[in-house]
Design a protein around this motif. Structure first.
Motif, PDB file in Angstrom:
ATOM      1  N   ARG A 227      58.313  70.528  69.609  1.00 17.23           N
ATOM      2  CA  ARG A 227      57.013  69.990  70.017  1.00 17.23           C
ATOM      3  C   ARG A 227      55.932  71.064  69.944  1.00 17.23           C
ATOM      4  N   HIS A 254      65.123  56.995  62.981  1.00 12.47           N
ATOM      5  CA  HIS A 254      63.779  56.471  63.233  1.00 12.47           C
ATOM      6  C   HIS A 254      63.206  56.993  64.548  1.00 12.47           C
ATOM      7  N   GLU A 255      64.038  57.120  65.557  1.00 10.38           N
ATOM      8  CA  GLU A 255      63.551  57.608  66.846  1.00 10.38           C
ATOM      9  C   GLU A 255      62.988  59.017  66.703  1.00 10.38           C
ATOM     10  N   ASP A 258      60.093  58.897  63.276  1.00  7.64           N
ATOM     11  CA  ASP A 258      58.972  57.959  63.375  1.00  7.64           C
ATOM     12  C   ASP A 258      58.364  57.988  64.776  1.00  7.64           C
ATOM     13  N   GLN A 259      59.183  57.673  65.777  1.00  6.84           N
ATOM     14  CA  GLN A 259      58.639  57.555  67.126  1.00  6.84           C
ATOM     15  C   GLN A 259      58.218  58.918  67.692  1.00  6.84           C
ATOM     16  N   ARG A 262      56.075  61.391  64.545  1.00  4.78           N
ATOM     17  CA  ARG A 262      54.788  60.917  64.011  1.00  4.78           C
ATOM     18  C   ARG A 262      53.962  60.137  65.035  1.00  4.78           C
ATOM     19  N   THR A 263      54.625  59.468  65.956  1.00  9.27           N
ATOM     20  CA  THR A 263      53.868  58.694  66.951  1.00  9.27           C
ATOM     21  C   THR A 263      53.553  59.540  68.177  1.00  9.27           C
ATOM     22  N   ASP A 264      54.588  60.070  68.825  1.00 13.27           N
ATOM     23  CA  ASP A 264      54.357  60.843  70.048  1.00 13.27           C
ATOM     24  C   ASP A 264      53.616  62.153  69.771  1.00 13.27           C
ATOM     25  N   TRP A 265      53.967  62.832  68.661  1.00 11.30           N
ATOM     26  CA  TRP A 265      53.411  64.165  68.384  1.00 11.30           C
ATOM     27  C   TRP A 265      52.327  64.147  67.314  1.00 11.30           C
ATOM     28  N   SER A 266      52.030  62.978  66.752  1.00 10.91           N
ATOM     29  CA  SER A 266      50.955  62.826  65.758  1.00 10.91           C
ATOM     30  C   SER A 266      51.107  63.765  64.566  1.00 10.91           C
ATOM     31  N   GLN A 268      51.302  65.054  60.956  1.00 10.44           N
ATOM     32  CA  GLN A 268      50.669  64.573  59.727  1.00 10.44           C
ATOM     33  C   GLN A 268      51.276  65.179  58.465  1.00 10.44           C
TER      34      GLN A 268
END
Length: 893
Positions: A227, A254-255, A258-259, A262-266, A268
């Motif tokens: 993180r 995926h967890e 993806d989650q 890319r989602t929780d930690w943004s 790019q």
């Protein structure tokens, strides 16, 4: 400077900038992707839209070929920069990562990252000038390794920053920022934290192992450093691991991808697989979660693994035909990959990217060597110093330097290493630092019984020169012995790493030959087993050849096609009989012919321990002090290695004690009654209770890099006052540890260990003494979400200048999953005798938080304690202070 030779003319390279002239600017050419004034995403979209599906698929693997019709150059995504730019010719070699961690010096680690990226850019620029777009010459660096070193048996733990999430996070962030640079428009290089996630052995099971950490352990231990390097350091890529997590391979999880990522930690950037990890999806002996290659390729893309180190993604065409994945889904990953190449400036005019001006001359510069020396000095950890055994007295007349690591190149290098230009081995470093003393050397022991080690210089002599150690080496330009040698010298032993490097001036790195001649004399009569190890042989084809002659007769050789044993191990063995123990003439001829890669050779043997031990005792009896260089080797601990001997298996360790042959050597040396200083060289913790009880001093030196010999010698002499601290716990024995395959953190690392270690995390002695005072807090009563500032003074009350590492530990309110305490701040300061240094720490809400059993991180109410000193609260004369927090604040994942 690396010297390249090519048949025919060297093509002009358009790689980094496509060499676009003003008359062919995008407005006229119609190619938007070539217009640097356009937003990056538009340029990427334009380029990808021009590709056929077949062209797109070729760009999805690490070795991406050129697309000539679009002017897209070839690019290989795989480059290594763990502690120096690796495998691409000479470069500055810093201490192995575990040694870097032992410095506890965050700014220094950032400076190392800057230096590595400078040399990587310089090498890339030089390669581009010669139209080289090969592996190990790119700008995507697959470092740092920020896995948590949870168990000392893991062979790759040497590549990490140790066992603590806080220390690993801070060093990792600094290294990533150093690598990627400060230019707001372009990356200097792109860093790749690895291996995401929960990856730390066993090596032999990594392709099929399913780690199932608790939610608490996942978020408290295994993910914080990832993180930090993604959210705080903005790493441009990340590498997913071999192992599965909760039933899903990391590269198809995926967890994770993806989650969380890319989602929780943004995040790019782009995700690269570890090499062969996507193959593990369908291989029967691996995870086998995908039916076949095409399904595996589709699963990787849909899960978010953007590039495949390997060839499996070349099956994406079939996957599209079968409806397993769409071209649009492939485009998502492809655009991430090309966005990275644009952000590196590889499609911009050269003048726009200042990094293109970095000259090749910076590689291995004196300034970079000085940084390697500073790092090696700071990595030294003094574990014991009884009765003033160290520093050594200058009045010593004879020093016995004994042990398998005293004259071993690999013990300087570690793994994933740069190639040092002029490596100095420890025995030679001792001789240089103590010129007034006579230095006697003996190998003393193999690393472990049955394990090959370099043939020591004491066995080798140039012809008719029995008082000189080594063999006469003649170096020839070109891959044969037809012409006269261009260089000649005495090489003390045959133990060389010339990966993509010229061995001597005047010889091309891609085609040379070396002939060594002289005599070889055993320590006692008998038949001895030898081997010639080609350092980077497999797959070597016919690029590497050698022949060995004894008394003029050929007794061993290697050339393509090799026999089965040679293809498997690269170490064809042979025996030599010495019926009377007298010298025998030896000649070794070695040729290397390859455009890139491969060169390096070591002459090794598998000695019986007793003759070596007897030889060591004989010179010890003549000495005033014994310096015993013992420990491990990257030939024993490392990544998925084909080795299985007592104490070692597959790259991991099956025991953590000092191997028996070395232990027996130490005990025999102690029986002489001479004072002993033990120098440990290793990448993981050793259980050395006997040495702790029986020798005067113990110095932990790790795998210390190109300047390691000097740093060790200066530490023993007192020029360097050791200030390093252990980044891992040294346990007393395996009895103190859970099973290696158990990923629970219960009773692991200093935060959860319930026993008494041999040496604790954060431990390290000095030649001086430090004293703390004046600890105060900005506030003793906080509300959840507040930041806390801590101040104190540390004074050098001893007689020598030195470095102190101030360690701040937080003891939180105890729950069923709480650590007993945790590192929450550290700083390394240099203080002259009698001087006082003011230090300050700032603890943000995340540092003050805890993770509960469900994996939720929050600042929670209760009573807390802070302890400050030169080690853990139980080991230091620490200062402590209590404070309270009111309220609760849940923090983002």
């Amino acid at each position: 400077m690396v010297k390249f030779r090519f048949s025919g003319s060297v093509a002009l390279c358009f790689a980094a900038a496509l060499l676009i002239s003003p008359s062919l600017m995008p407005a006229q050419s119609g190619q938007l992707f070539l217009d640097p004034s356009q937003p990056t995403d538009k340029r990427v979209d334009d380029l990808v839209s021009r590709m056929t599906l077949e062209e797109k698929i070729t760009q999805m693997v690490n070795t991406s070929p050129a697309i000539p019709r679009l002017g897209v150059p070839a690019y290989d995504w795989w480059n290594e920069g763990l502690h120096g730019v690796a495998r691409s010719g000479y470069a500055t070699m810093f201490p192995q990562a575990i040694g870097m961690a032992a410095t506890w010096d965050t700014p220094l680690v950032g400076h190392i990252g800057e230096t590595i990226s400078t040399e990587a850019r310089a090498k890339y620029n030089e390669a581009v000038r010669h139209d080289i777009h090969s592996i190990y010459y790119g700008l995507t660096i697959w470092s740092p390794n920020i896995n948590i070193f949870r168990d000392p048996r893991w062979g790759r733990g040497q590549e990490t920053y140790g066992e603590d999430p806080f220390l690993t996070s801070h060093l990792g962030v600094s290294f990533v920022k150093g690598l990627q640079g400060t230019n707001p428009d372009f990356y200097k290089v792109i860093a790749t934290p690895k291996h995401f996630a929960v990856h730390s052995g066993p090596e032999s099971d990594r392709h099929r192992f399913d780690a199932t950490p608790t939610a608490h352990d996942l978020w408290d231990t295994y993910l914080p450093a990832f993180r930090a390097t993604i959210v705080d350091a903005k790493a441009g890529s990340i590498m997913c691991a071999y192992n599965a997590i909760d039933g899903f391979p990391s590269c198809a999880n995926h967890e994770l991808l993806d989650q969380i990522l890319r989602t929780d930690w943004s995040f790019q950037g782009f995700v690269t697989s570890d090499c062969g990890a996507v193959d593990d999806f369908f291989e029967a002996k691996a995870h086998h979660t995908s039916a076949d290659k095409a399904t595996a390729a589709a699963d990787g893309i849909k899960s978010g693994t953007d590039t495949n180190c390997g060839k499996t993604y070349l099956a994406l065409g079939e996957a599209v035909k079968r409806g397993l994945v769409t071209e649009a889904q492939i485009d998502v990953s492809l655009k991430r990959l090309f966005r990275a190449r644009f952000q590196l400036g590889l499609f911009d005019p050269p003048a726009r990217v200042s990094y293109n001006n970095i000259p090749f001359s910076v590689v291995g510069s004196p300034e970079h060597h000085a940084l390697a020396l500073e790092t090696a000095r700071k990595s030294m950890v003094l574990l014991k110093n009884e009765g003033g055994a160290l520093p050594l007295k200058r009045t010593l007349r004879t020093i016995a330097v004994i042990g398998p690591n005293a004259a071993s190149l690999s013990a300087l290098e570690g793994n994933y290493n740069a190639v040092p230009r002029n490596p100095v081995l420890p025995v030679d470093g001792i001789a240089a630092e103590f010129p007034e003393a006579k230095v006697l050397y003996a190998q003393g022991a193999p690393y472990a019984e049955g394990v090959a080690v370099p043939v020591p210089r004491t066995l080798l002599h140039p012809s008719n020169q029995p008082t000189i150690e080594g063999l006469t080496g003649e170096y020839f330009d070109g891959g044969n012995f037809d012409a006269k040698p261009v260089f000649s010298r005495v090489d003390k032993q045959i133990d060389f790493d010339w990966n993509s490097a010229s061995p001597v001036p005047g010889v091309a790195q891609n085609a040379f030959a070396v002939r060594w001649t002289g005599t070889i004399t055993p320590p006692a009569p008998g038949t001895y087993s030898f081997a010639m190890r080609l350092a980077h042989c497999y797959p070597c084809g016919d690029h590497e050849r050698f022949s060995v002659y004894v008394d003029g007769k050929p007794i061993a050789g290697f050339a393509s096609p090799a026999n089965a044993e040679s293809r498997e191990s690269g170490t064809p063995r042979f025996t030599v009989n010495f019926p009377d123990g007298n010298p025998r003439e030896i000649r070794v001829e070695y040729t290397h012919t390859a455009k890139l890669f491969g060169a390096g050779i070591s002459m090794e043997w598998v000695p019986e321990p007793e003759p070596l031990r007897n030889e060591a005792v004989a010179i010890a009896q003549k000495a005033d002090v014994i310096l015993a260089f013992v420990g491990l080797s990257p030939e024993l601990e490392g990544e998925e290695m084909p080795i299985k001997v007592e104490g070692f298996a597959g790259g991991d360790r099956t025991d953590i004690k000092l191997p028996g042959a070395q232990q027996q050597m130490l005990e025999a040396l102690a029986a002489t009654g001479k004072p002993i200083v033990v120098i440990l060289m290793n990448g993981s913790a050793l259980a050395t209770q006997w040495a702790q009880a029986h020798v005067g001093a113990i110095l932990e030196a790790w795998y210390p890099g190109e300047a390691g010999a000097q740093a060790i010698a200066e530490t023993l002499s007192g020029k360097n006052n050791p200030g390093g601290r252990l980044p891992i716990t040294f346990y007393e024995s395996l009895d103190q540890l859970p099973a290696f395959s158990d990923y629970s953190m219960a009773n692991r690392t200093y935060r959860y260990f319930k026993g008494t270690p041999l040496y604790g995390f954060g431990y390290g002695l000095s030649y001086t003494t430090f004293q703390y005072s004046g600890l105060k807090l900005s506030n003793s009563h906080l509300h959840a979400g507040d930041t806390l500032t801590i101040e104190a003074d540390v004074q050098n009350v001893g007689a020598h200048a030195g470095d102190e590492v101030a360690e701040l530990y937080l003891t939180p309110p105890q729950t069923e999953v709480s650590p007993k305490f945790a590192l929450s701040g550290f700083t390394r300061v240099h203080i002259a005798p009698g001087q006082k240094q003011h230090i300050q720490f700032t603890l943000d809400p995340r540092t003050l938080s805890q993770v509960d059993a469900k994996g939720v991180r929050a600042v929670t109410p209760g009573s807390y304690k802070l302890s400050l000193g030169g080690g853990q609260p139980t080991e230091a004369k620490d200062l402590s202070v209590d404070f309270t927090i009111e309220g609760t604040q849940e923090l983002p994942r």
